[in-house]
Design a protein around this motif. Structure first.
Motif, PDB file in Angstrom:
ATOM      1  N   ALA A 169       0.723  -1.094   0.131  1.00 11.15           N
ATOM      2  CA  ALA A 169       0.064   0.153   0.049  1.00 11.15           C
ATOM      3  C   ALA A 169       0.914   1.245  -0.010  1.00 11.15           C
ATOM      4  O   ALA A 169       1.945   1.259   0.380  1.00 11.15           O
ATOM      5  CB  ALA A 169      -0.921   0.026   1.221  1.00 11.15           C
ATOM      6  N   SER A 170       0.316   2.440  -0.578  1.00  8.74           N
ATOM      7  CA  SER A 170       1.133   3.629  -0.731  1.00  8.74           C
ATOM      8  C   SER A 170       0.766   4.281   1.111  1.00  8.74           C
ATOM      9  O   SER A 170      -0.022   3.540   1.841  1.00  8.74           O
ATOM     10  CB  SER A 170       0.202   4.488  -1.496  1.00  8.74           C
ATOM     11  N   ALA A 171       1.582   5.169   1.243  1.00 14.45           N
ATOM     12  CA  ALA A 171       1.461   5.518   2.501  1.00 14.45           C
ATOM     13  C   ALA A 171       0.347   6.297   2.959  1.00 14.45           C
ATOM     14  O   ALA A 171      -0.204   5.980   4.154  1.00 14.45           O
ATOM     15  CB  ALA A 171       2.813   6.665   2.597  1.00 14.45           C
ATOM     16  N   ALA A 172      -0.422   6.860   2.170  1.00 12.68           N
ATOM     17  CA  ALA A 172      -1.542   7.521   2.271  1.00 12.68           C
ATOM     18  C   ALA A 172      -2.493   6.326   2.739  1.00 12.68           C
ATOM     19  O   ALA A 172      -3.171   6.201   3.609  1.00 12.68           O
ATOM     20  CB  ALA A 172      -1.969   8.126   1.146  1.00 12.68           C
TER      21      ALA A 172
ATOM     22  N   ASP B 118       7.582   1.703  -0.104  1.00  9.00           N
ATOM     23  CA  ASP B 118       8.531   2.845   0.107  1.00  9.00           C
ATOM     24  C   ASP B 118       7.883   4.137  -0.865  1.00  9.00           C
ATOM     25  O   ASP B 118       7.289   3.793  -1.900  1.00  9.00           O
ATOM     26  CB  ASP B 118       9.922   2.447  -0.473  1.00  9.00           C
ATOM     27  N   ALA B 119       8.380   5.145  -0.549  1.00  8.90           N
ATOM     28  CA  ALA B 119       7.973   6.218  -1.199  1.00  8.90           C
ATOM     29  C   ALA B 119       8.653   6.205  -2.597  1.00  8.90           C
ATOM     30  O   ALA B 119       9.909   5.733  -2.590  1.00  8.90           O
ATOM     31  CB  ALA B 119       8.427   7.489  -0.595  1.00  8.90           C
ATOM     32  N   GLY B 120       7.812   6.520  -3.678  1.00  7.06           N
ATOM     33  CA  GLY B 120       8.714   6.491  -5.085  1.00  7.06           C
ATOM     34  C   GLY B 120       8.573   4.923  -5.669  1.00  7.06           C
ATOM     35  O   GLY B 120       8.782   4.922  -6.840  1.00  7.06           O
ATOM     36  N   LYS B 121       7.854   4.057  -4.725  1.00  7.30           N
ATOM     37  CA  LYS B 121       7.587   2.751  -5.501  1.00  7.30           C
ATOM     38  C   LYS B 121       6.051   2.792  -5.996  1.00  7.30           C
ATOM     39  O   LYS B 121       5.396   3.191  -5.400  1.00  7.30           O
ATOM     40  CB  LYS B 121       7.865   1.491  -4.600  1.00  7.30           C
TER      41      LYS B 121
END
Ligand SMILES: C[S@@+](CC[C@H](N)C(=O)[O-])C[C@H]1O[C@@H](n2cnc3c(N)ncnc32)[C@H](O)[C@@H]1O
Length: 865
Positions: A729-732, A771-774
């Motif tokens: 999942a994305s951070a959000a 991770d951010a950017g993935k």
């Protein structure tokens, strides 16, 4: 990995038992020592004085007369709080950095501006800034925002298990044990488990790439309630490398088995790799003691204290330490420690160990280790006090007919006979000690007591005193086992004589008990496997001969055929090299083996019950071998073949059809369990392994294709091997899951993610923070820093299966970690978008209330099981 999750049920259960570590006794503002307007002296719940304490320790000279006042002054002050960061926690680095860069610096700045604050500081002698000390009153915390924030931080991280409160000096013994990740470590008096926790951390330290370490810790305690406390504390470690047992340390079972140690044909015999005797590389012997080193933390001890407390524990302490030495491998290290200042529990015990073990055990000089830790050398002379009277030697005790006083309490460790008949003893003349004592000799006054000085290198022991570095007090001695311990030959010989009658058998039992109490190895087989084999075959021959003789003799004194066959049957089990030391392959030693085995054959029912693994009140430990269930788990989660499941799963339920929890054990623990089965289940195991899979009991859960979910404790270990039911999942979206606990598939910020979630099979799944950017389609490498949670994929939504406090902790960690990456995904408009979507979701079938119920249901499953 690990170290951050625990079940809510356990927390509730132990709420009363656990001290609320960050609470200080309530004081009102007028009595607060930091309040300049305070008229009253600080409220003292306990009188911090005891004249006998003063008299006792002044006489013992544990500190010089000129430092007595400062010693007592510090002893009366409350103890600063100390805590450790759990080095196996995923967030260890973040927490250390927060302490160093946020809290310490802010408090230092405030102190520099003239505040009355003492900044928090790392303990200089503890490696890697992992242990800290803080010293604040409740009032100070209430008045200062940084402190208030710090206090909240401590409470949350302690609850989660990222931080453990522990007295600074209590952290010392494991540091001197020189533990390595492959070591088998025994912590014999382990509860409540703060040192066990440390030992596990060391074992895990430098374990490769998130894999389980080769070593293990066996934590034992006599008190079953305290064992439960230990289990609770160490749950936070999420470890598969721990066994908890409940035995008297002085009688800790010597599990051994040489059965099946040969594999292959007669000509190509090879040694099986499995262990054949439970011996340890390291032993921590943190014995029960009078505890006056904890006076600052437990001021009620002032009132209760008397010198007799130490005298009453001295013999038990020796027994436990001797048993531990017999369980230590040759070349191994043992740390003996107490939180008492009393030489009778400390130097006297160490001296007696050295006397009993002779050249086979040495007291290690560790003055070069942890140089920043201030400590004092052990005493060479001390006295014994009994019922208000000082005794300088055992001679005095005999004269005054002090029954509870034994020679080993004194520096020379010799009894009156030894001293007065030294020459006679040396030529082997038998002296009756009763005759030797002149009971009508005048009793010496304190002034003319003859001073005894130990000739053993007791200065190598360490005593930590409170006023050296503002701590509690502790005593530590480091012992190295150089060779096998000496045998008690007389006992074996006398055992042989007693073999021929039933009475004799009973006496043998008590002999055996005495040997165990003394902890002396009548033999040891902790040499090489070759040695075991040599001795085994030799002992086997002798045993069968002597055992059959024994049978004959027994048959002479009993007409009860059943009894004979019982003994014969048990005698069959004696073909292990129990009693023959590899070095001294003597008949005496061999005979000892027979004595013990015949004895144990006669212990009857109790032993038989143990052989079946039926420890009363303790669930059995069983390897879980149900291939159907194991395969369904493997298939459902796509568990990679490289993750060893077979032989590593255990349950505590005799009924294989109703297994609720499946635990995972490391290779080291598996080997010990194997040995324990082969050796007749001598270990009374109260807890073992890491809870890995739990049966789904909810209605929706039982209709899922796999009836077992992955538990949050087990997830970090199995995570790298899961290939199905896993999403990134994305951070959000990850944060939203933690915040809202349950989200409908259509409501995820990333629509593709929502779609993928909807496509998962009904049941447990794992959501990993990307991770951010993935992007969703990128390959993600899972490692020890990966953050993941267990979730439930329902019919219309995804719900977290993590407790509320764990969600809170993760959210805080994420916000600390992501402070720098303030990306737009969590902008307020997104929140409202989500809230709006959720508000509308009722039309699609499940109302927000229903979602809440669903989330709660999932969490209740966590809480109640
Ligand atoms: C000093 S405390 C141990 C503290 C522990 N090592 C820690 O760091 O948390 C001593 C422990 O010994 C246990 N104990 C008392 N007698 C014992 C015995 N004969 N065998 C084993 N444990 C014993 C007590 O129940 C107590 O938990």
């Amino acid at each position: 990995m690990g170290g951050r999750r625990g079940s809510r049920t356990q927390r509730k259960h132990f709420k009363q038992n656990r001290e609320n570590v960050w609470k200080r006794p309530k004081t009102d503002s007028s009595s607060d020592p930091n309040n300049p307007n305070s008229n009253n002296p600080p409220w003292q719940p306990f009188a911090t004085q005891n004249p006998s304490f003063d008299e006792y320790y002044k006489e013992q000279g544990i500190v010089s007369p000129d430092e007595w006042d400062s010693f007592m002054e510090v002893l009366r002050k409350p103890l600063p709080a100390a805590f450790r960061i759990n080095s196996t926690s995923q967030f260890c680095e973040d927490i250390r950095s927060q302490l160093e860069n946020d809290f310490m610096k802010s408090l230092q700045a405030e102190a520099a501006e003239g505040g009355d604050l003492e900044p928090i500081k790392p303990l200089a002698w503890y490696p890697d800034n992992l242990a800290w000390q803080s010293n604040f009153s409740r009032m100070q915390i209430r008045k200062n925002q940084t402190l208030e924030r710090f206090h909240e931080f401590l409470k949350l991280e302690t609850e989660i298990g990222n931080i453990s409160r522990q007295e600074a000096v209590s952290m010392v013994p494991p540091l001197f044990l020189d533990v390595h990740p492959h070591h088998f470590v025994l912590d014999v008096c382990a509860a409540p488990g703060s040192k066990t926790f440390q030992l596990l951390e060391i074992i895990y330290h430098s374990a490769k790439g998130g894999s389980l370490p080769e070593g293990m810790v066996l934590a034992n305690d006599l008190d079953v309630q305290r064992c439960n406390l230990l289990i609770h504390q160490t749950k936070r470690m999420c470890t598969a490398n721990l066994i908890v047992t409940n035995h008297e340390g002085q009688h800790f079972p010597g599990c051994r088995s040489h059965k099946n140690i040969l594999i292959g044909s007669e000509t190509t015999n090879e040694l099986e790799k499995s262990i054949t005797q439970l011996l340890f590389d390291r032993v921590l012997c943190d014995v029960p003691c009078s505890g006056d080193g904890t006076l600052r933390k437990a001021p009620d001890i002032w009132r209760k204290w008397n010198g007799g407390m130490a005298n009453g524990l001295h013999c038990l302490q020796i027994q436990i330490a001797m048993r531990c030495l017999s369980l230590l491998k040759v070349g191994g290290r043992m740390v003996y420690s107490t939180c008492s200042m009393n030489p009778v529990e400390n130097e006297a015990v160490v001296a007696e160990i050295l006397r009993r073990c002779g050249v086979s055990v040495e007291l290690v000089d560790v003055s070069n280790e942890l140089p920043q830790l201030i400590r004092r050398p052990g005493l060479k002379k001390w006295k014994v006090r009994d019922k208000g009277v000082w005794l300088a030697s055992y001679k005095d005790a005999r004269k005054l007919q002090r029954n509870g006083i034994v020679p080993s309490m004194f520096p020379s460790g010799k009894n009156y006979t030894d001293l007065t008949n030294k020459n006679k003893s040396e030529i082997g003349e038998n002296v009756n000690s009763e005759d030797a004592v002149q009971l009508d000799d005048p009793v010496p006054s304190t002034d003319d007591l003859e001073e005894e000085i130990s000739d053993l290198p007791l200065e190598r022991c360490m005593r930590i005193v409170p006023h050296d570095q503002n701590t509690g007090a502790f005593f530590i001695a480091v012992l190295h086992k150089v060779s096998h311990l000496p045998a008690i030959q007389e006992k074996s010989a006398s055992s042989q004589k007693k073999l021929s009658t039933r009475n004799g058998l009973h006496e043998n039992l008590s002999d055996q008990a005495t040997e165990e109490i003394n902890g002396l190895e009548v033999s040891s087989v902790d040499g090489t496997d070759e040695k075991i084999l040599e001795v085994a075959s030799e002992v086997d021959k002798n045993i069968s001969k002597i055992a059959s003789e024994a049978d004959e003799r027994i048959s002479e004194v009993t007409s009860d055929d059943e009894k004979i066959s019982e003994v014969a049957l048990e005698a069959d089990l004696v073909d292990e090299p129990d009693e023959g030391s590899p070095e001294s392959n003597s008949t005496e030693a061999t005979q000892g083996a027979v004595d013990k085995k015949i004895d144990s054959a006669k212990t009857g029912e109790k032993r038989k019950l143990q052989m079946q693994g039926k420890w009363k009140g303790v669930d059995p430990v069983l390897f879980f071998k149900d291939e159907t269930i194991i395969n369904s788990i493997k298939t459902f989660y796509g568990i990679d073949e490289s993750f060893p499941l077979t032989g590593h799963l255990v349950t505590r339920n005799n009924d294989a059809n109703h297994v609720k929890r499946i635990y995972y054990v490391s290779k080291s623990v598996k080997d010990i369990l194997d040995l324990n089965f082969r050796g007749g289940q001598q270990l009374k195991i109260t807890s073992v392994g890491l809870k890995m899979f739990e049966r789904q009991t909810s209605r929706e859960g039982s209709s899922a294709p796999c009836s077992f979910r992955i538990s949050s404790e087990g997830l970090p270990v199995i995570l790298p091997y899961i290939t199905k039911q896993i999403l990134y999942a994305s951070a959000a979206d990850f944060k939203h899951l933690l915040q809202y606990k349950s989200i409908k598939f259509a409501d995820f910020v990333e629509a593709d993610f929502g779609q993928k979630a909807a496509n998962l099979m009904l049941g447990c799944c794992v959501i990993v923070l990307r991770d951010a950017g993935k992007s969703l389609s990128d390959h993600i490498q899972v490692d020890t820093s990966t953050i993941a949670i267990g979730c439930w994929k329902g019919r219309s939504s995804l719900s977290v299966m993590v407790t509320a406090i764990d969600c809170q902790e993760l959210l805080e960690r994420l916000s600390v970690g992501m402070e720098t990456e303030k990306n737009a995904t969590l902008a307020p408009e997104n929140h409202s978008e989500l809230d709006e979507k959720q508000d509308m979701s009722g039309e699609n079938g499940t109302s927000p209330e229903e979602q809440d119920v669903e989330a709660k249901k999932i969490q209740d499953i966590n809480a109640t099981e």
